[in-house]
Design a protein around this motif. Structure first.
Motif, short mmCIF file in Angstrom:
data_model
loop_
_atom_site.label_atom_id
_atom_site.label_comp_id
_atom_site.label_asym_id
_atom_site.label_seq_id
_atom_site.Cartn_x
_atom_site.Cartn_y
_atom_site.Cartn_z
N VAL A 32 36.09 49.73 29.33
CA VAL A 32 34.91 50.25 30.04
C VAL A 32 33.76 50.52 29.07
CG1 VAL A 32 34.02 52.21 31.37
CG2 VAL A 32 36.23 51.23 31.95
N SER A 67 46.59 47.99 36.68
CA SER A 67 45.41 48.57 37.34
C SER A 67 45.58 48.53 38.86
CB SER A 67 44.15 47.79 36.94
OG SER A 67 43.92 47.89 35.55
N ALA A 71 45.98 51.88 41.43
CA ALA A 71 45.22 52.04 42.67
C ALA A 71 46.14 52.16 43.87
CB ALA A 71 44.26 50.86 42.85
N PRO A 144 39.15 47.16 35.10
CA PRO A 144 38.46 48.38 35.55
C PRO A 144 37.83 48.22 36.92
CG PRO A 144 37.91 47.88 33.27
CD PRO A 144 38.63 46.68 33.81
N THR A 148 38.97 50.55 40.15
CA THR A 148 37.90 51.37 40.73
C THR A 148 37.58 50.95 42.16
OG1 THR A 148 36.96 51.57 38.51
CG2 THR A 148 35.59 52.28 40.36
N THR A 151 40.50 51.86 44.53
CA THR A 151 40.54 53.30 44.77
C THR A 151 39.39 53.73 45.68
OG1 THR A 151 41.56 53.64 42.60
CG2 THR A 151 40.62 55.57 43.69
N SER A 152 38.22 53.14 45.47
CA SER A 152 37.07 53.51 46.30
C SER A 152 37.31 53.13 47.77
CB SER A 152 35.80 52.82 45.80
OG SER A 152 35.84 51.42 46.02
N VAL A 170 31.06 54.75 44.68
CA VAL A 170 31.90 54.35 43.54
C VAL A 170 32.14 52.84 43.56
CG1 VAL A 170 34.21 54.53 42.53
CG2 VAL A 170 33.03 56.59 43.31
N ALA A 174 31.04 50.23 40.66
CA ALA A 174 32.04 49.34 40.05
C ALA A 174 31.58 47.89 40.11
CB ALA A 174 33.38 49.50 40.76
#
Length: 222
Positions: A32, A67, A71, A144, A148, A151-152, A170, A174
């Motif tokens: 990131v 990743s 999530a 990433p 992200t 999850t959003s 978010v 992202a």
């Protein structure tokens, strides 16, 4: 003898699992904050011997899959797991292994599309060896975005306006981060003008999105 081999295999698996707890957030932070540096890191590591590669991080394809797994863990904790409506979608979304594999593949489409575009623009023949280095770089850059965005979307599905707004914000951030990082990577890799680079970035992101959208429509219609 077989039992001892099994114990040694379990020992190695447990050790590898424990190192993920250390190296996953460390690798995520490095990607990131320093995406270009991590892309160069891939180039350096692939020149090492196989048992020495990515010794202080998680290998790119595994990092992308982890990743997706992180999530999915958030999704399970918030009780927002997607349920399929058709026979095909139920067979995928109703099985944890199939669901994680499906999501890993869908996010891996963007690295594959970008890598393919790069090799075509540079007139390099597509082989397993020529694909490996840029694909590994892209797995790092996509991870990433994957964790992200996924999850959003969980927060968007939660009841309440606040969670929907937060999840949408978010997700947009992202997507913007991913677009900027992709443009920077393609600028260096292609050595073209910024206008040419932006057009390439839009092309690979839109094409990857269309492929994923098509897959999603097929699943929902079955």
């Amino acid at each position: 003898m077989d039992f001892l081999k099994l114990l040694r295999s379990l020992e190695e698996f447990l050790y590898e699992l424990c190192t993920w707890f250390l190296f996953f957030p460390r690798t995520l932070y490095r990607v990131v904050v320093h995406p270009r540096r991590m892309a160069q890191y891939v180039d350096t590591e692939l020149k090492e011997k196989l048992d020495r590669q990515f010794d202080d991080a998680i290998s790119p394809p595994m990092f992308l899959m982890l990743s997706v797994l992180v999530a999915h863990g958030v999704e399970l904790m918030l009780h927002q797991q997607v349920v399929g409506t058709g026979a095909l979608s139920r067979s995928i979304f109703g099985n944890e292994e199939s669901l994680l594999l499906y999501r890993s593949i869908t996010f891996a489409i963007w690295p594959l599309v970008t890598t393919t575009h790069l090799l075509r623009r540079k007139h390099v023949s597509m082989t397993r060896e020529s694909l490996r280095r840029p694909f590994f770089m892209q797995c790092y850059l996509t991870a990433p975005f994957a964790v992200t965005l996924s999850t959003s979307m969980v927060f968007v599905r939660l009841p309440g306006e606040l969670s929907t707004v937060l999840g949408t914000a978010v997700g947009v951030i992202a997507a913007l981060w991913y677009a900027v990082v992709q443009a920077g990577w393609l600028k260096v890799a292609l050595q073209r003008s910024w206008l040419n680079t932006i057009l390439s970035t839009v092309w690979v992101l839109v094409l990857g999105s269309l492929i994923n959208l098509t897959i999603g429509v097929i699943l929902l219609s079955n």
